[in-house]
Motif scaffolding. Structure first.
Motif, short mmCIF file in Angstrom:
data_model
loop_
_atom_site.label_atom_id
_atom_site.label_comp_id
_atom_site.label_asym_id
_atom_site.label_seq_id
_atom_site.Cartn_x
_atom_site.Cartn_y
_atom_site.Cartn_z
N LEU A 1 0.82 -1.21 0.00
CA LEU A 1 0.00 0.00 0.00
C LEU A 1 0.86 1.26 0.00
O LEU A 1 0.55 2.23 -0.70
CB LEU A 1 -0.94 -0.01 1.21
N GLY A 2 1.92 1.27 0.79
CA GLY A 2 2.80 2.45 0.84
C GLY A 2 3.48 2.72 -0.48
O GLY A 2 3.55 3.87 -0.94
N SER A 3 3.97 1.67 -1.14
CA SER A 3 4.64 1.85 -2.43
C SER A 3 3.66 2.23 -3.53
O SER A 3 3.95 3.09 -4.37
CB SER A 3 5.38 0.56 -2.81
N LEU A 4 2.48 1.59 -3.53
CA LEU A 4 1.47 1.93 -4.54
C LEU A 4 1.00 3.37 -4.36
O LEU A 4 0.83 4.10 -5.35
CB LEU A 4 0.30 0.96 -4.44
N ALA A 5 0.79 3.78 -3.11
CA ALA A 5 0.38 5.16 -2.86
C ALA A 5 1.45 6.14 -3.31
O ALA A 5 1.14 7.19 -3.88
CB ALA A 5 0.08 5.34 -1.37
N THR A 6 2.71 5.81 -3.08
CA THR A 6 3.80 6.68 -3.53
C THR A 6 3.78 6.85 -5.04
O THR A 6 3.89 7.97 -5.56
CB THR A 6 5.15 6.10 -3.10
N ALA A 7 3.62 5.75 -5.78
CA ALA A 7 3.62 5.81 -7.24
C ALA A 7 2.43 6.62 -7.76
O ALA A 7 2.58 7.47 -8.65
CB ALA A 7 3.59 4.40 -7.82
N VAL B 1 11.36 8.90 15.61
CA VAL B 1 11.57 9.90 14.56
C VAL B 1 12.98 9.80 14.00
O VAL B 1 13.20 9.82 12.78
CB VAL B 1 11.30 11.31 15.10
N LEU B 2 13.96 9.66 14.89
CA LEU B 2 15.35 9.52 14.46
C LEU B 2 15.55 8.24 13.67
O LEU B 2 16.27 8.22 12.66
CB LEU B 2 16.28 9.55 15.67
N GLY B 3 14.92 7.15 14.12
CA GLY B 3 15.04 5.90 13.40
C GLY B 3 14.47 5.98 12.00
O GLY B 3 15.05 5.45 11.04
N VAL B 4 13.33 6.64 11.85
CA VAL B 4 12.72 6.82 10.53
C VAL B 4 13.64 7.64 9.63
O VAL B 4 13.86 7.29 8.46
CB VAL B 4 11.34 7.48 10.66
N ALA B 5 14.18 8.72 10.16
CA ALA B 5 15.05 9.58 9.36
C ALA B 5 16.32 8.86 8.92
O ALA B 5 16.74 8.95 7.76
CB ALA B 5 15.40 10.85 10.15
N VAL B 6 16.93 8.12 9.84
CA VAL B 6 18.18 7.43 9.53
C VAL B 6 17.96 6.35 8.47
O VAL B 6 18.71 6.24 7.49
CB VAL B 6 18.79 6.82 10.81
N LEU B 7 16.91 5.55 8.62
CA LEU B 7 16.67 4.48 7.66
C LEU B 7 16.20 5.01 6.31
O LEU B 7 16.46 4.40 5.27
CB LEU B 7 15.66 3.48 8.22
N ALA B 8 15.51 6.14 6.30
CA ALA B 8 15.12 6.74 5.02
C ALA B 8 16.36 7.17 4.24
O ALA B 8 16.46 6.92 3.03
CB ALA B 8 14.20 7.93 5.26
N VAL B 9 17.29 7.81 4.92
CA VAL B 9 18.53 8.23 4.26
C VAL B 9 19.37 7.01 3.89
O VAL B 9 19.99 6.95 2.82
CB VAL B 9 19.33 9.18 5.17
N LEU B 10 19.38 6.00 4.76
CA LEU B 10 20.14 4.78 4.49
C LEU B 10 19.62 4.07 3.24
O LEU B 10 20.40 3.52 2.46
CB LEU B 10 20.06 3.84 5.69
N ALA B 11 18.31 4.09 3.03
CA ALA B 11 17.74 3.47 1.83
C ALA B 11 18.23 4.16 0.56
O ALA B 11 18.48 3.50 -0.46
CB ALA B 11 16.21 3.53 1.90
N VAL C 1 11.12 15.26 -4.40
CA VAL C 1 9.68 15.14 -4.14
C VAL C 1 9.31 13.68 -3.92
O VAL C 1 8.50 13.36 -3.04
CB VAL C 1 8.88 15.75 -5.30
N THR C 2 9.90 12.78 -4.69
CA THR C 2 9.64 11.35 -4.50
C THR C 2 10.06 10.90 -3.11
O THR C 2 9.36 10.12 -2.46
CB THR C 2 10.40 10.53 -5.56
N PHE C 3 11.20 11.38 -2.64
CA PHE C 3 11.67 11.02 -1.31
C PHE C 3 10.67 11.44 -0.24
O PHE C 3 10.30 10.65 0.64
CB PHE C 3 13.04 11.67 -1.05
N VAL C 4 10.21 12.68 -0.31
CA VAL C 4 9.26 13.19 0.69
C VAL C 4 7.94 12.43 0.63
O VAL C 4 7.38 12.03 1.67
CB VAL C 4 9.03 14.70 0.49
N VAL C 5 7.43 12.21 -0.58
CA VAL C 5 6.15 11.50 -0.73
C VAL C 5 6.28 10.06 -0.23
O VAL C 5 5.37 9.55 0.45
CB VAL C 5 5.71 11.53 -2.21
N ALA C 6 7.38 9.40 -0.52
CA ALA C 6 7.57 8.01 -0.07
C ALA C 6 7.61 7.92 1.44
O ALA C 6 7.00 7.03 2.05
CB ALA C 6 8.84 7.44 -0.68
N VAL C 7 8.33 8.83 2.08
CA VAL C 7 8.39 8.83 3.55
C VAL C 7 7.01 9.07 4.14
O VAL C 7 6.58 8.38 5.08
CB VAL C 7 9.40 9.88 4.04
#
Length: 344
Positions: free
Chosen positions: A172-178, A255-265, A323-329
């Motif tokens: 659902l998260g990936s489909l919503a992002t697309a 919040v920190l965990g989400v930010a770190v793993l988003a950048v890590l991806a 924009v894709t990064f922000v929308v995906a998060v």
């Protein structure tokens, strides 16, 4: 014919020019054979040197991640190679509705039936644009194909056994992002941002489709396999060198965990068929940051940014990628909050 003075070596009888000596190039296969031979001959010495608990743990994690992910990686590149070689892009174009909003939704769902890796989806999206598909629909397919296909979902289920909510949340998260990115492009996107060559009509491939399939599959497997090995190595390194107390702190700071793993991806640039196993190996973190990692990775990373810049132009990439990064998060957080919450 005599050899003119001062020229050393044989002479070509037609051009009367000295023949150049062919230089023997050392290929990566030969280097691999030498390394394997050295490892076999020095096996006892390596066992003594590497007999360290930390190295044993790291090697175990590294091998486990690679072995679990490799079958899905191979299956994914075979399917994407077959699609690129045997399925004409006009088939998708004819299946899409004329209305842009409806076409975006259908293109997003088409990613379920037509899987492909991130690297393959970029040229496919370009080919769709060249055959008259609306850029919004083509970009939606670009984001959906590597993220919501059955291969990725099955790999996620294997990596997270007993956690069907993670599979549903990733879908659902990936489909919503697309879909959201497709609608945003339909509303505010401009063709001026895309280089003209990306919009040119491309001829359909002629003969030699099996050769094209083999070449595409080989190229994707080598490239994606390299990223898999890199990701497995980094995952093993993180599990061995980084104190577990750090991951515990990161797990406590959502919040920190989400930010770190988003950048890590974005930095790791893993293949979507393999990233679930890397995320699952980070056992100290809750599921929500892992879900963000799984949604962001197939949508945008460093290799995708380079591919998009090279295919559609830098002007497009510097606008589309952030924009894709922000929308995906955001999509991962919304879906993850509803389905997985703060579970581990």
């Amino acid at each position: 014919m005599s050899v003119p003075p001062g020229i050393i070596g044989p002479v070509d009888v037609l051009t009367e020019r000295p023949r150049e000596k062919r230089r023997r190039r050392i290929t990566s296969v030969e280097v691999l054979c030498v390394v394997l031979l050295a490892a076999i001959l020095g096996q006892s010495w390596l066992q003594d040197v590497l007999d360290v608990p930390g190295l044993r743990t790291g090697s175990t994690i590294f091998v486990a991640v690679c072995v679990q992910a490799l079958p899905f990686l191979v299956l994914g590149v075979l399917i994407s190679g077959a699609i690129a070689a045997f399925v004409p892009a006009r088939v998708l174009r004819r299946a899409l509705p004329r209305r842009t909003a409806a076409a975006v939704g259908v293109a997003g769902l088409a990613g379920v039936a037509l899987p492909g890796c991130e690297c393959a989806s970029v040229p496919v999206a370009r080919r769709l644009m060249g055959q008259g598909v609306a850029p919004a629909a083509a970009l939606t397919f670009l984001l959906a194909a590597p993220a919501v296909n059955p291969v990725v979902l099955v790999a996620t289920a294997v990596a997270f056994p007993g956690r069907p909510e993670m599979v549903l949340a990733r879908f659902l998260g990936s489909l919503a992002t697309a879909v959201v990115m497709g609608l945003l492009w339909a509303r505010w996107g401009k063709l001026d941002w895309i280089v003209a060559r990306a919009l040119e009509r491309l001829p359909d491939a002629g003969g030699g489709r099996w050769k094209a399939f083999a070449e595409i599959a080989r190229t994707d497997l080598v490239e994606a396999g390299g990223f898999l090995v890199l990701g497995a190595f980094i995952s093993a390194t993180l599990n061995v060198l980084v104190p577990q107390s750090w991951f515990a702190v990161l797990g406590g700071q959502l919040v920190l965990g989400v930010a770190v793993l988003a950048v890590l991806a974005v930095v790791l640039a893993l293949c979507s068929e393999a990233d679930a196993f890397v995320a699952a190996s980070l056992t100290a973190l809750p599921l929500l940051p892992k879900l963000v990692f799984l949604v962001v990775g197939p949508a945008i990373d460093v290799k995708l940014f380079a591919l998009q810049a090279g295919t559609f132009g830098r002007s497009f990439a510097v606008r589309f990628a952030p924009v894709t990064f922000v929308v995906a998060v955001c999509c991962a957080l919304v879906v993850g909050t509803l389905l997985v919450g703060g579970a581990r």
